[in-house]
Design an enzyme around this catalytic site. Structure first.
Site, PDB file in Angstrom:
ATOM      1  N   GLU A 424      -1.225 -85.110  22.144  1.00 54.86           N
ATOM      2  CA  GLU A 424      -2.211 -85.496  23.154  1.00 54.86           C
ATOM      3  C   GLU A 424      -1.495 -86.013  24.404  1.00 54.86           C
ATOM      4  OE1 GLU A 424      -4.347 -88.279  20.718  1.00 54.86           O
ATOM      5  OE2 GLU A 424      -4.843 -86.664  19.313  1.00 54.86           O
ATOM      6  N   LEU A 467      -7.686 -83.192  21.133  1.00 56.57           N
ATOM      7  CA  LEU A 467      -7.605 -84.537  20.569  1.00 56.57           C
ATOM      8  C   LEU A 467      -7.968 -84.449  19.080  1.00 56.57           C
ATOM      9  CD1 LEU A 467      -9.237 -87.602  22.384  1.00 56.57           C
ATOM     10  CD2 LEU A 467      -8.445 -87.601  20.027  1.00 56.57           C
ATOM     11  N   ALA A 468      -7.015 -84.097  18.273  1.00 55.65           N
ATOM     12  CA  ALA A 468      -7.281 -83.828  16.861  1.00 55.65           C
ATOM     13  C   ALA A 468      -5.971 -83.976  16.088  1.00 55.65           C
ATOM     14  CB  ALA A 468      -7.842 -82.413  16.702  1.00 55.65           C
ATOM     15  N   GLU A 469      -5.794 -85.135  15.466  1.00 60.01           N
ATOM     16  CA  GLU A 469      -4.500 -85.448  14.862  1.00 60.01           C
ATOM     17  C   GLU A 469      -4.182 -84.576  13.649  1.00 60.01           C
ATOM     18  OE1 GLU A 469      -6.651 -87.667  15.934  1.00 60.01           O
ATOM     19  OE2 GLU A 469      -5.567 -88.734  17.505  1.00 60.01           O
ATOM     20  N   GLN A 491      -0.164 -90.147  19.358  1.00 61.42           N
ATOM     21  CA  GLN A 491      -0.151 -91.060  20.501  1.00 61.42           C
ATOM     22  C   GLN A 491      -0.041 -92.537  20.097  1.00 61.42           C
ATOM     23  OE1 GLN A 491      -3.640 -90.997  23.401  1.00 61.42           O
ATOM     24  NE2 GLN A 491      -2.134 -89.708  24.409  1.00 61.42           N
ATOM     25  N   PHE A 492      -0.782 -92.916  19.093  1.00 60.02           N
ATOM     26  CA  PHE A 492      -0.718 -94.281  18.572  1.00 60.02           C
ATOM     27  C   PHE A 492      -0.755 -94.217  17.054  1.00 60.02           C
ATOM     28  CE2 PHE A 492      -2.504 -94.845  22.781  1.00 60.02           C
ATOM     29  CZ  PHE A 492      -1.859 -95.973  23.264  1.00 60.02           C
ATOM     30  N   PRO A 498      -6.348 -89.419  10.654  1.00 60.67           N
ATOM     31  CA  PRO A 498      -6.904 -88.080  10.413  1.00 60.67           C
ATOM     32  C   PRO A 498      -5.846 -87.080   9.948  1.00 60.67           C
ATOM     33  CG  PRO A 498      -7.680 -88.941  12.510  1.00 60.67           C
ATOM     34  CD  PRO A 498      -6.611 -89.881  12.011  1.00 60.67           C
ATOM     35  N   HIS A 539      -4.290-100.841  18.716  1.00 58.17           N
ATOM     36  CA  HIS A 539      -3.087-100.411  19.440  1.00 58.17           C
ATOM     37  C   HIS A 539      -1.885-101.222  18.996  1.00 58.17           C
ATOM     38  CE1 HIS A 539      -6.398 -99.027  21.981  1.00 58.17           C
ATOM     39  NE2 HIS A 539      -5.585 -98.058  22.351  1.00 58.17           N
TER      40      HIS A 539
END
Ligand code: TPP
Ligand code: MG
Length: 739
Positions: A424, A467-469, A491-492, A498, A539
């Site tokens: 992402e 946006l799909a881990e 990203q985090f 997922p 986060h």
């Protein structure tokens, strides 16, 4: 976007252009062969059921009712050329692609010679590298994203053929990958109607449509997922209707009990894919004449009348009747064929029952690459830091961890064209024309770690994903299976979940479960950790022990720039999947900066670093606790004269037990410190090992300092109270040293 729909009731009759020589392009010989595979498939199921009842095998999963669609796919596609991600009901497909019944029985008995898994997987978990049948698992649907990645991998190699070559002396994972690709190859993936409810299915459709990828999705709709009927599973009861809006697809809905109509549907689907128009979707209506598995009794939820209706569409008997009606085979011919199959199966069963089981001592084989040892001295190279002064009279600037990760990625991408980076926001700018026209500078990740890489290496190699881990890791796994080296970004850490199914049940275990038939050495870079002042619950998370608990996955966690560069290079060049944890707080910290150590600098996995030598107490830690512990160590030495040996593990799996043991033998006291929540955390394993193996060396209890057993809160006062602080570390060290 063409859609072809065949009325299931009319299919066989419509195809029966009675005395025609060809049936949708299939010759009479091919139809006889198709029947042979279908009949064989059913009879293998029947034999397995018998063997299970005799307790000679341990599990059975039938492909009954799915034979026609299977042989149709096998006839329309090319074994060892196209790629296959079949699911457990695809026995007939596998036979059509060239799998011997004997090999199926070998898996049933769990034989050492089972070519799919060497006795590690249940039967009907296909894996045949030479036929391009990629190892399959049990979670329904986790194969789908990998099939998309596989298609992407094939296309990448076709567009970048030089990347498939292995430079002499490469000394990395490439030497052990057998890369092949075709310009018009297709990837087949199948699933049941129930499985179409999985989120990964939809992520895969989206990715395939976006990329116009040559993937054939085959939904084998037998109307049930164990006991759950399709109308409860799929809104409106028709998966075809739900997916019909995806662009670039070719759609087919077909009676999957009719081999000829199914063959025609598959041929059209394959043509669409081979010509580069995009993916295809084949919705095949099939039946499930046996219960879900031998552990299920369908009479508990299906009345006789419904089951009898299904039986009338049985693909094996329908095809037999069709051959007779068309005069392709007569009664004698059918009897002869069936006799031959029975005889073949008898021999196969007898042989399989005599096959030897695997040796118990083989259980640890192939958890990691047997070819490239990332813990070996081959990955121990010297840093080449140019300390000479530049023209400006200054020495090279010390760089942040963010800088060195970026520089390492850049150098590795130059060295190895198989590296692709996606995730992402990792691209500089998806709308490439803005970059070309120099209207924008580019982003390159929310932390800018991949900044400039798309600009330098192009869109094929660095790109944004949806946006799909799960899709990020699943696609990467498929690509790596083909020989690419995806270096993807989550990203985090807080949003890695997922992808957990892909990481735990796929990525980490593909090599082991296929008995080294397949491997997928992906690197997953993940921004992790707290101490952010405002990072809050979502986060700030750690949780590395959930990943170090997974056999087959390497986990590293550098605390400074130099280690990040050295470990990342090892991660990229090695032949295992690696979770590369990057602490956000350390990205731009002044602690641990370094000049770039050069394009060959590597640190082997499993080698800790003694950050501060000492004789009175050992502190074992890693990540962002390293600089905090160092503060405490220095203060303790200053104020109390206590000399603490501070060990930065750097690699969490494997970890450097020798360095810990040698230190504790010297200091007789040990504290394990980590940022994650205290209980059931990474420190528990270290503490347990110390207690077990170094008991007689200890002069004090093994202590831990870690976060409180709660999520990290937003308000900085709360964050400070939750995460371990230098003073917490100081007090624990002091107490332990005085014990
Ligand atoms: C992710 C996951 N959830 C649940 C299961 C247990 N399970 C195995 S098969 C199955 C039903 C699958 O139905 P469908 O996709 O329609 O395929 P079919 O067996 O009918 O061919 C379930 C729930 C599983 N294997 N994986
Ligand atoms: Mg089903």
């Amino acid at each position: 976007m063409a859609t072809t729909k065949t009325d299931p009731k009319l299919a066989l009759a419509a195809n029966g252009a009675k005395k025609a020589k060809f049936y949708e392009g299939l010759s009479r010989e091919q139809l006889i062969q198709a029947y042979r595979w279908m009949y064989t498939s059913r009879r293998v199921d029947d034999r397995e059921i018998l063997l299970k009842r005799q307790q000679k095998i341990y599990f059975q999963m039938s492909g009954a009712g799915h034979e026609a669609i299977g042989v149709a796919a096998g006839l329309a596609l090319k074994s060892g050329y196209d790629w296959f991600y079949p699911y457990y009901r695809d026995r007939a497909l596998c036979l059509a692609l060239g799998v011997e019944p004997y090999n199926m029985f070998l898996q049933g008995v769990g034989a050492a010679d089972d070519p799919s898994s060497g006795g590690r997987q249940m039967p009907s978990h296909w894996s045949y590298p030479a036929l391009h049948i990629v190892t399959q698992s049990s979670p329904t649907g986790s194969q789908i994203l990998q099939a998309v990645g596989c298609a992407e991998g094939g296309r990448y190699f076709y567009r970048h053929p030089k990347s498939a070559e292995v430079p002499s002396g490469a000394g990395d994972y490439r030497q052990f990958k057998n890369v092949s690709f075709q310009g018009d190859e297709v990837t087949y993936v199948s699933l049941g109607d129930g499985t179409s409810s999985e989120g990964e299915f939809w992520e895969a459709l989206n990715a395939a449509a976006l990329g116009k990828l040559p993937v054939i999705f085959c939904v084998e709709d037998n109307g049930y997922a164990i006991s759950v009927p399709v109308e409860v599973q799929t809104a409106g009861g028709s998966i075809s209707r739900l997916v019909s809006g995806f662009p670039n697809f070719h759609f087919e809905e077909v009676d999957g009990t009719d081999p000829i109509a199914s063959y025609a549907a598959f041929s059209r689907a394959a043509k669409h894919c081979r010509e580069g128009h995009g993916p295809a979707f084949v919705h095949a209506h099939v039946i499930r004449p046996y219960s879900h598995s031998l552990s299920d009794d369908e009479r508990l939820y299906r009345p006789d009348a419904e089951r009898e209706r299904d039986a009338q569409r049985d693909p094996v008997s329908r095809t037999q009747m069709f051959l007779l009606r068309e005069g392709i085979l007569d009664d004698k011919g059918i009897t002869q064929l069936e006799k031959e199959v029975e005889a073949e199966l008898q021999i196969a069963v007898d042989r399989a029952l005599e096959a030897l089981p695997p040796a118990p001592e083989s259980v640890m084989n192939f958890i990691y690459s047997p070819d490239v040892d990332a813990t070996s001295s081959a990955f121990d190279t010297q840093a080449a830091i140019d300390t000479s002064e530049g023209k400006d009279g200054k020495k090279p600037a010390a760089k942040t961890m963010a800088d060195l990760i970026n520089a390492t990625l850049r150098d590795e991408m130059k060295r190895d064209e198989r590296i692709v980076i996606f995730g992402e926001d990792v691209a500089d700018c998806s709308r490439e024309e803005y970059l070309r026209q120099k209207l924008v500078k580019g982003k390159g990740g929310v932390f800018k770690l991949t900044f400039g890489l798309q600009n330098e290496f192009g869109n094929d190699r660095v790109f944004n994903s949806p946006l799909a881990e799960a899709a990020i890791v699943g696609r990467a796994t498929g690509m790596a299976t083909r020989g690419l080296k995806p270096v993807v970004e989550i990203q985090f850490f807080d949003y890695i979940w997922p992808a957990m199914m892909q990481i735990r049940d796929e990525l980490s275990v593909i090599r082991w479960r296929s008995n080294n038939g397949f491997s997928c050495p992906v690197v997953i870079r993940v921004a992790i950790g707290g101490y952010l002042t405002g990072g809050a619950i979502y986060h700030s998370q750690c949780g590395e022990s959930m990943f170090t608990h997974i056999p087959g996955l390497r986990v590293v966690f550098p605390s400074n720039s130099l280690d990040a560069a050295g470990l990342l290079r090892t991660a990229i060049r090695c032949d295992d999947p690696v979770l590369f944890l990057e602490h956000k707080r350390l990205y731009r910290e002044s602690y641990g900066r370094s000049a770039y150590p050069g394009p060959e600098y590597m640190i082997p996995f499993g080698k800790a670093k003694i950050v501060h030598p000492g004789t009175d107490l050992t502190v074992v830690t890693y990540g962002a606790v390293v600089p905090r512990a160092l503060q405490a160590v220095q203060k303790l030495e200053r104020e109390q004269g206590v000399k603490v040996e501070l060990i930065d593990l750097r690699s969490l799996n494997p970890f450097d037990w020798e360095t810990i043991a040698a230190s504790v033998a010297k200091t007789n006291r040990v504290l394990v410190a980590y940022e994650d929540t205290l209980s059931w955390g990474y420190g528990a394993e270290i503490a347990a090992r110390v207690a077990d193996q170094l008991f007689d060396k200890l002069d004090a209890p093994v202590r831990r300092v870690a976060a409180k057993d709660v999520f990290v809160a937003y308000q900085p006062i709360l964050e400070d109270a939750i995460l371990p602080q230098p003073n917490d570390l100081y007090l624990a060290m002091k107490e332990l040293s005085e014990y």
